[in-house]
Design a protein around this motif. Structure first.
Motif, PDB file in Angstrom:
ATOM      1  N   GLY A 194      -9.278  -2.061  -3.106  1.00  8.94           N
ATOM      2  CA  GLY A 194      -9.757  -3.074  -4.071  1.00  8.94           C
ATOM      3  C   GLY A 194     -10.354  -2.652  -5.375  1.00  8.94           C
ATOM      4  N   ASP A 195     -10.644  -1.248  -5.330  1.00  3.44           N
ATOM      5  CA  ASP A 195     -11.117  -0.556  -6.811  1.00  3.44           C
ATOM      6  C   ASP A 195      -9.731   0.053  -7.530  1.00  3.44           C
ATOM      7  OD1 ASP A 195     -13.560  -1.153  -5.643  1.00  3.44           O
ATOM      8  OD2 ASP A 195     -14.036   0.708  -4.885  1.00  3.44           O
ATOM      9  N   LEU A 196      -8.570   0.048  -7.044  1.00  2.00           N
ATOM     10  CA  LEU A 196      -7.518   0.755  -8.147  1.00  2.00           C
ATOM     11  C   LEU A 196      -7.329  -0.291  -9.331  1.00  2.00           C
ATOM     12  CD1 LEU A 196      -5.104   1.675  -5.108  1.00  2.00           C
ATOM     13  CD2 LEU A 196      -6.426   2.912  -6.503  1.00  2.00           C
ATOM     14  N   ALA A 197      -7.283   0.607 -10.304  1.00  2.00           N
ATOM     15  CA  ALA A 197      -7.237  -0.334 -11.584  1.00  2.00           C
ATOM     16  C   ALA A 197      -6.582   0.591 -12.407  1.00  2.00           C
ATOM     17  CB  ALA A 197      -8.373  -0.773 -12.215  1.00  2.00           C
ATOM     18  N   LEU A 198      -5.436   0.156 -13.367  1.00  2.00           N
ATOM     19  CA  LEU A 198      -4.799   0.991 -14.434  1.00  2.00           C
ATOM     20  C   LEU A 198      -5.525   1.332 -15.333  1.00  2.00           C
ATOM     21  CD1 LEU A 198      -2.105   1.796 -15.665  1.00  2.00           C
ATOM     22  CD2 LEU A 198      -2.186  -0.527 -17.018  1.00  2.00           C
ATOM     23  N   GLY A 199      -5.707   2.782 -15.543  1.00  2.00           N
ATOM     24  CA  GLY A 199      -6.546   3.466 -16.697  1.00  2.00           C
ATOM     25  C   GLY A 199      -7.931   3.859 -16.033  1.00  2.00           C
TER      26      GLY A 199
ATOM     27  N   ASN B 189      -2.485  -4.942 -13.803  1.00  2.98           N
ATOM     28  CA  ASN B 189      -3.064  -3.909 -14.039  1.00  2.98           C
ATOM     29  C   ASN B 189      -4.440  -3.548 -13.302  1.00  2.98           C
ATOM     30  OD1 ASN B 189      -4.976  -6.201 -14.372  1.00  2.98           O
ATOM     31  ND2 ASN B 189      -5.192  -6.096 -16.566  1.00  2.98           N
ATOM     32  N   SER B 190      -4.298  -4.111 -11.895  1.00  2.93           N
ATOM     33  CA  SER B 190      -5.015  -3.677 -10.766  1.00  2.93           C
ATOM     34  C   SER B 190      -4.401  -3.901  -9.423  1.00  2.93           C
ATOM     35  CB  SER B 190      -6.525  -4.511 -10.708  1.00  2.93           C
ATOM     36  OG  SER B 190      -5.919  -5.772 -10.510  1.00  2.93           O
ATOM     37  N   TYR B 191      -4.863  -3.513  -8.534  1.00  4.04           N
ATOM     38  CA  TYR B 191      -4.422  -3.697  -7.030  1.00  4.04           C
ATOM     39  C   TYR B 191      -4.299  -4.790  -6.621  1.00  4.04           C
ATOM     40  CZ  TYR B 191      -3.995  -3.159  -1.856  1.00  4.04           C
ATOM     41  OH  TYR B 191      -3.586  -3.138  -0.617  1.00  4.04           O
ATOM     42  N   GLN B 192      -5.419  -5.807  -7.060  1.00  2.00           N
ATOM     43  CA  GLN B 192      -5.604  -7.206  -6.871  1.00  2.00           C
ATOM     44  C   GLN B 192      -4.384  -8.037  -7.686  1.00  2.00           C
ATOM     45  OE1 GLN B 192      -7.054  -8.557  -4.147  1.00  2.00           O
ATOM     46  NE2 GLN B 192      -6.106 -10.424  -4.627  1.00  2.00           N
TER      47      GLN B 192
ATOM     48  N   THR C 165      -8.171   4.294 -12.249  1.00  2.00           N
ATOM     49  CA  THR C 165      -8.114   5.051 -11.268  1.00  2.00           C
ATOM     50  C   THR C 165      -7.136   6.341 -11.973  1.00  2.00           C
ATOM     51  OG1 THR C 165      -7.690   3.512  -9.810  1.00  2.00           O
ATOM     52  CG2 THR C 165      -6.680   5.249  -8.961  1.00  2.00           C
ATOM     53  N   ARG C 166      -7.722   7.594 -11.467  1.00  2.00           N
ATOM     54  CA  ARG C 166      -7.142   8.955 -12.060  1.00  2.00           C
ATOM     55  C   ARG C 166      -5.741   8.830 -12.130  1.00  2.00           C
ATOM     56  NH1 ARG C 166      -6.231  13.857 -10.089  1.00  2.00           N
ATOM     57  NH2 ARG C 166      -7.543  13.218  -8.147  1.00  2.00           N
ATOM     58  N   GLU C 167      -5.106   8.481 -10.995  1.00  2.00           N
ATOM     59  CA  GLU C 167      -3.714   8.742 -10.844  1.00  2.00           C
ATOM     60  C   GLU C 167      -2.941   7.634 -11.328  1.00  2.00           C
ATOM     61  OE1 GLU C 167      -6.029   8.535  -8.480  1.00  2.00           O
ATOM     62  OE2 GLU C 167      -5.783  10.522  -7.162  1.00  2.00           O
ATOM     63  N   TRP C 168      -3.616   6.532 -11.657  1.00  2.00           N
ATOM     64  CA  TRP C 168      -2.779   5.290 -12.271  1.00  2.00           C
ATOM     65  C   TRP C 168      -2.696   5.496 -13.856  1.00  2.00           C
ATOM     66  CZ3 TRP C 168      -3.622  -0.362  -9.930  1.00  2.00           C
ATOM     67  CH2 TRP C 168      -2.692  -1.077 -10.482  1.00  2.00           C
ATOM     68  N   ASP C 169      -2.169   6.096 -14.658  1.00  2.00           N
ATOM     69  CA  ASP C 169      -1.894   6.431 -16.176  1.00  2.00           C
ATOM     70  C   ASP C 169      -0.832   5.754 -16.188  1.00  2.00           C
ATOM     71  OD1 ASP C 169       0.002   8.092 -14.926  1.00  2.00           O
ATOM     72  OD2 ASP C 169      -1.085   9.913 -15.822  1.00  2.00           O
TER      73      ASP C 169
ATOM     74  N   ARG D 277       0.936  -1.212  -0.124  1.00  2.00           N
ATOM     75  CA  ARG D 277       0.140  -0.067   0.061  1.00  2.00           C
ATOM     76  C   ARG D 277       0.931   1.358   0.011  1.00  2.00           C
ATOM     77  NH1 ARG D 277      -5.289  -1.641   3.889  1.00  2.00           N
ATOM     78  NH2 ARG D 277      -5.843  -3.145   2.272  1.00  2.00           N
ATOM     79  N   SER D 278       1.918   1.395   0.718  1.00  2.00           N
ATOM     80  CA  SER D 278       2.958   2.262   0.809  1.00  2.00           C
ATOM     81  C   SER D 278       3.428   2.707  -0.528  1.00  2.00           C
ATOM     82  CB  SER D 278       3.990   2.400   2.073  1.00  2.00           C
ATOM     83  OG  SER D 278       4.833   3.216   1.777  1.00  2.00           O
ATOM     84  N   ALA D 279       3.815   1.564  -1.184  1.00  2.00           N
ATOM     85  CA  ALA D 279       4.216   1.955  -2.822  1.00  2.00           C
ATOM     86  C   ALA D 279       3.288   2.418  -3.619  1.00  2.00           C
ATOM     87  CB  ALA D 279       4.707   0.287  -3.258  1.00  2.00           C
ATOM     88  N   PHE D 280       1.962   2.183  -3.602  1.00  2.00           N
ATOM     89  CA  PHE D 280       1.063   2.901  -4.230  1.00  2.00           C
ATOM     90  C   PHE D 280       0.947   4.091  -3.909  1.00  2.00           C
ATOM     91  CE2 PHE D 280      -1.733   0.091  -6.975  1.00  2.00           C
ATOM     92  CZ  PHE D 280      -1.068  -1.384  -6.790  1.00  2.00           C
ATOM     93  N   ILE D 281       0.585   4.505  -2.518  1.00  2.00           N
ATOM     94  CA  ILE D 281       0.703   5.812  -2.029  1.00  2.00           C
ATOM     95  C   ILE D 281       1.891   7.120  -2.433  1.00  2.00           C
ATOM     96  CG2 ILE D 281       1.035   7.329   0.125  1.00  2.00           C
ATOM     97  CD1 ILE D 281      -0.744   4.962   1.506  1.00  2.00           C
TER      98      ILE D 281
END
Length: 83
Positions: free
Chosen positions: A25-30, A64-67, A32-36, A9-13
């Motif tokens: 759980g909702d984070l996904a490439l493309g 391509n996703s958090y999971q 999530t706004r910040e995950w371009d 999680r810290s890496a994502f932050i």
């Protein structure tokens, strides 16, 4: 010592400049706004540094996703359950 899930999680932050109360759980490439695409390369680099792993191009595409990132790291021996 931080647990692997906390490191993850810290890496994502750090890489995507997310808030700590993010809906992980909702984070996904493309999606999530910040995950371009730029954020993705920064995230991959951060993940490789944090967990001392190397992700090849196929795995970078699969991540391509958090999971899916957790599943890839698990295949590389990073344990999120029994640590």
């Amino acid at each position: 010592m931080m647990k692997n899930i906390e490191k993850y999680r810290s890496a994502f932050i750090d890489a995507l400049e997310l808030e700590e109360d993010e809906a992980w759980g909702d984070l996904a490439l493309g999606e999530t706004r910040e995950w371009d695409s730029l954020g993705h390369m920064i995230l991959i680099s951060t993940i490789e540094d944090v967990f001392d792993v190397s992700l090849d191009s196929e795995w970078i595409t699969e991540f391509n996703s958090y999971q899916s990132g957790m599943e890839l790291l698990n295949r590389l021996g990073v344990d999120f359950v029994n640590e």
